[in-house]
Each structure stands twice: as structure tokens, then as C-alpha cells.
Write a protein that holds these residues in place. Structure first.
Motif, PDB file in Angstrom:
ATOM      1  N   ASN A 240       0.810  -1.201   0.000  1.00 23.89           N
ATOM      2  CA  ASN A 240       0.000   0.000   0.000  1.00 23.89           C
ATOM      3  C   ASN A 240       0.849   1.258   0.000  1.00 23.89           C
ATOM      4  O   ASN A 240       0.468   2.274  -0.556  1.00 23.89           O
ATOM      5  CB  ASN A 240      -0.937  -0.001   1.222  1.00 23.89           C
ATOM      6  N   ILE A 241       2.016   1.216   0.645  1.00 18.70           N
ATOM      7  CA  ILE A 241       2.866   2.390   0.744  1.00 18.70           C
ATOM      8  C   ILE A 241       4.153   2.121  -0.028  1.00 18.70           C
ATOM      9  O   ILE A 241       4.911   1.212   0.299  1.00 18.70           O
ATOM     10  CB  ILE A 241       3.183   2.712   2.220  1.00 18.70           C
ATOM     11  N   ASP A 242       4.386   2.935  -1.043  1.00 14.76           N
ATOM     12  CA  ASP A 242       5.583   2.747  -1.863  1.00 14.76           C
ATOM     13  C   ASP A 242       6.751   3.488  -1.226  1.00 14.76           C
ATOM     14  O   ASP A 242       6.595   4.565  -0.656  1.00 14.76           O
ATOM     15  CB  ASP A 242       5.328   3.276  -3.276  1.00 14.76           C
ATOM     16  N   LYS A 243       7.919   2.897  -1.323  1.00 18.05           N
ATOM     17  CA  LYS A 243       9.126   3.514  -0.791  1.00 18.05           C
ATOM     18  C   LYS A 243       9.857   4.219  -1.917  1.00 18.05           C
ATOM     19  O   LYS A 243      10.207   3.589  -2.927  1.00 18.05           O
ATOM     20  CB  LYS A 243      10.034   2.455  -0.166  1.00 18.05           C
ATOM     21  N   PRO A 244      10.099   5.514  -1.789  1.00 16.02           N
ATOM     22  CA  PRO A 244      10.820   6.226  -2.851  1.00 16.02           C
ATOM     23  C   PRO A 244      12.208   5.627  -3.043  1.00 16.02           C
ATOM     24  O   PRO A 244      12.956   5.456  -2.075  1.00 16.02           O
ATOM     25  CB  PRO A 244      10.900   7.667  -2.315  1.00 16.02           C
ATOM     26  N   GLY A 369       7.273  -1.937  -6.137  1.00 15.28           N
ATOM     27  CA  GLY A 369       7.613  -0.538  -5.978  1.00 15.28           C
ATOM     28  C   GLY A 369       9.085  -0.324  -5.689  1.00 15.28           C
ATOM     29  O   GLY A 369       9.955  -1.108  -6.057  1.00 15.28           O
ATOM     30  N   GLY A 370       9.370   0.775  -4.970  1.00 16.54           N
ATOM     31  CA  GLY A 370      10.750   1.105  -4.644  1.00 16.54           C
ATOM     32  C   GLY A 370      11.426   0.071  -3.767  1.00 16.54           C
ATOM     33  O   GLY A 370      12.645  -0.107  -3.829  1.00 16.54           O
ATOM     34  N   GLN A 371      10.649  -0.639  -2.948  1.00 12.49           N
ATOM     35  CA  GLN A 371      11.231  -1.681  -2.089  1.00 12.49           C
ATOM     36  C   GLN A 371      11.849  -2.796  -2.926  1.00 12.49           C
ATOM     37  O   GLN A 371      12.900  -3.339  -2.577  1.00 12.49           O
ATOM     38  CB  GLN A 371      10.163  -2.250  -1.163  1.00 12.49           C
ATOM     39  N   ALA A 372      11.213  -3.135  -4.026  1.00 15.48           N
ATOM     40  CA  ALA A 372      11.736  -4.194  -4.893  1.00 15.48           C
ATOM     41  C   ALA A 372      13.032  -3.764  -5.559  1.00 15.48           C
ATOM     42  O   ALA A 372      13.984  -4.548  -5.669  1.00 15.48           O
ATOM     43  CB  ALA A 372      10.692  -4.582  -5.931  1.00 15.48           C
TER      44      ALA A 372
END
Length: 389
Positions: A240-244, A369-372
Motif C-alpha cells: 500500500n505504501i511505496d518507498k521512494p 515498488g521502490g522496495q523491490a
């Protein structure tokens, strides 16, 4: 070479960053923008007016939905800007901050002498190009037939169609003459919203040999399409929350990668060249006699080609690859694949050891997202460190 889908008169632009606001300065060289399809991928090309179809200065292999072709209009920009006195289109990429600017070179259609006026035909041409880059099927002839400029009769348009010039008319192909333009001394307004990294296409170096690029681009496209078909990768199932986190092409700019090549020892250069498609190596050495473009080069011809490369030849080849639009686009596409849930499969295929196999801890969902992207970068670091030990 395949018959172009659409061709129209346009010139390249450069961005003058010597003063603020930045200015778009069109180059006077007469040219054509043309698009053609090969191996189910669209090529976006620009060539000089006097050159043949197979001698483009710019030949970009476009991953569907990555590129957009939009008019630059000072009235709709988010920042204050001066009025342009020419018709400028920007080729943008969702996978990178790279921009290419072009100005239309045929007669303007503004009724009040406004050189920046986009006529319905100008907008239609831009819309056709944009839709082709999005992967849509477009009937170019029918689309252009629905729009007519009213100011000048057809004979006074000064914008011949491509088939009349090149002599390869084909009733089954979708050709079109271009429209709209600006004088060679036209200047644009403030292009700060394009980013300070905006530059003329190809200004930082030559592009890599493109004969093998369709295979690489096709592989990226097929991989992305396979990801879209996996039920576990829908947007609602992502975090739900993407990491920049920066894209890979932002982490590997030429300001970092090229100096590495300049200082690298020969063993490291050889290992990098070993990852290049064989056709790229052969073409860089002029080994065309042993490569017909259809079959993979033999191991013997490849090794013979490598043996002819001097140390500086190897550096130049790798510099061209790193500076090529195709390399930047491939990094952007890989980033998007990672962000869309492809980390487990990509890491496994590349032998990169990522934490928890690329999945969310305690669950069966892939990171996104950015976590990946961060997990992939950290996995590369860890894998290289372990191999060095």
C-alpha cells in the motif's frame, strides 16, 4: 528495411542552458521523422532530408507505452515561460528523464501568422505518433483523411509525402506527409519543466549498434507482458505504501559508468564485452562478411572479432553502449519490471541473491515498488561481495 508507417518533415532541437530561462534552439538541418515496425516493435527515427531510409541519425526502438510524443505549449506548462515562435514536439520516456525535442519544418498554418500555432493536422500527426508509441493499431491514412488544413491548397503545402520522394509507394502501407513548422531561427520558451538533464538526442555520445536491439527489446516486452498476465501482480495486491527509490537508469548515469570504463583494466573490459550481443561486437569491428543479420555469428568469428579490438577500441565500444538510448531504456524497463512484482523471477534468472527470495517477509507476495528495486540493488551488492570472497 520495412516501409515507414508515417513520415513528416521535422528538425532536431538542442537546449541552450547557458542562461535562464533555458531556450530551445532548432537546428537548421532539414530532416524527417519517420516510424516503422519491425519484430512487432516500433522504431522512432530521424534522418537528414538528403539521406536514405537506412541511414537514420537517430533510431530508437520503443518499448510499448514507454514513450510519449506531445506538443510543447507555453500556455499549458506548469511554470512561467516565454512564448515559443515555433512548433515543438517532445519525445518523452516514462522509464527515464531523457528527452528529445523536434520542430516541424513545413509551412505553418496559423491564420494570424502565429508560427507556434498547432493546426488540427499538426495535432493529428502528433496524436498518431503518440498512439503508435503506446502500441495501438492506427490506420494512418484514415486518420489523416479526417483532418484537413483549410488555409492553403494541397499543392501549396510544400510538404511532399515520403513515397513521392523516396519512390517506394505502396498502397497497403500507411504513409503521410507532415505539416506545421517553424523557421530555422525559431526559439522556444523556458524548458525547466523538462528537467536540467534535458539535452539534444544523442548529444552525449553515439548509440550502440542497433542490429541486435530488436531481440533485446522484444525480450523485455515479452517479459513485461508475461508479468501483466500473472494474477498475483495486480496493483491491489502490491504494498500500500511505496518507498521512494531511484530507477536503475538514475543510479547508473554516464557520469558514473563511463569513468569506470576509462579506468578499467583489460580483464574487466573483456568480461563486460562478453555480455554484449555477438552482433554488436561484430558490427563494431566491421566484421560484416561473417554476419548476415539472420543467424547468430559463430564462436570462431566472434573470437576473431574480439582479437582485433585494441584496448581503446574496447573502451569506445563500451562507452557507446552505456551512452546509447537503448541501454537507458532497458534499465528503465528493468526497473518497471521489478516495481511491478517481477523481483523473484528476475533475481533467480540473473543469479542475484535477494532477501527472502524477493517476497514480502512472512507472506507469498512479491515485493513491489521502490522496495523491490532497493532489494535488487542490495542483492547485487551482496552477490558480488560473496563472489569476491
Amino acid at each position: 528495411m520495412p516501409v515507414p508507417i508515417i513520415t513528416f518533415k521535422a528538425g532536431q532541437c538542442e537546449v541552450d542552458t547557458s542562461s535562464r530561462p533555458y531556450k530551445v534552439k532548432p537546428e537548421a538541418e532539414p530532416g524527417y521523422i519517420y516510424l516503422y515496425s519491425e519484430d512487432d516493435l516500433v522504431h522512432f527515427c530521424w534522418r537528414k532530408r538528403g539521406d536514405s531510409l537506412d541511414e537514420p541519425v537517430l533510431d530508437l526502438i520503443m518499448v510499448p507505452t514507454d514513450g510519449s510524443f506531445v506538443p510543447y505549449e507555453y500556455k499549458t506548462t506548469p511554470q512561467p515561460t516565454s512564448k515559443t515562435n515555433g512548433r515543438i514536439f517532445a519525445l518523452k520516456f516514462s522509464s527515464s528523464s531523457q528527452r528529445y525535442l523536434f520542430w516541424l519544418q513545413s509551412k505553418p498554418q496559423g491564420r494570424n501568422g502565429d508560427a507556434s500555432y498547432f493546426s488540427p493536422r499538426d495535432r493529428k500527426i502528433g496524436d498518431i505518433v503518440h498512439r503508435l508509441l503506446q502500441g495501438e493499431e492506427v490506420d494512418v491514412s484514415a486518420e489523416l483523411a479526417s483532418v484537413r488544413n483549410q488555409r492553403s491548397p494541397p499543392d501549396d503545402d510544400d510538404d511532399e509525402t515520403m513515397e513521392d520522394i523516396e519512390g517506394h509507394r505502396d498502397q497497403h502501407s500507411h504513409h503521410a506527409g507532415g505539416s506545421g513548422g517553424a523557421g530555422p531561427d525559431a526559439t522556444g520558451g523556458d524548458v525547466r519543466e523538462e528537467g536540467e538533464e534535458s539535452r539534444e538526442g544523442g548529444a552525449d555520445g553515439a548509440r550502440a549498434a542497433s542490429s541486435s536491439a530488436p531481440d533485446a527489446a522484444a525480450a523485455v516486452r515479452s517479459f513485461l507482458e508475461s508479468l501483466r498476465g500473472q494474477s498475483g501482480l495486480s496493483g491491489g495486491q502490491q504494498q500500500n505504501i511505496d518507498k521512494p527509490y531511484p530507477y536503475l537508469n538514475h543510479l547508473l548515469p554516464t557520469s558514473i559508468t563511463v569513468p569506470v570504463i576509462d579506468a578499467a583494466p583489460v580483464d574487466f573490459l573483456d568480461s563486460l564485452i562478453g555480455f554484449l550481443p555477438p552482433a554488436v561486437v561484430l558490427l563494431s569491428t566491421g566484421g560484416l562478411n561473417s554476419f548476415d543479420g539472420k543467424n547468430e555469428p559463430s564462436a570462431a568469428s566472434l573470437e576473431a572479432a574480439k582479437a582485433t579490438l585494441s584496448l581503446e577500441d574496447k573502451r569506445n565500444l563500451l562507452r557507446k553502449v552505456l551512452r546509447s538510448p537503448q541501454f537507458s531504456q532497458a534499465l528503465g524497463s528493468l526497473t518497471m519490471a521489478l516495481r511491478d512484482g517481477g523481483l523473484p523471477g528476475i533475481a533467480d534468472a540473473l543469479g542475484v541473491k535477494v532477501a527472502h527470495g524477493g517476497y514480502i517477509p512472512g507472506g507469498g507476495m512479491p515485493l513491489g515498488g521502490g522496495q523491490a528495486v532497493e532489494a535488487f540493488v542490495e542483492g547485487v551488492k551482496k552477490t558480488v561481495k560473496e563472489e569476491d570472497e
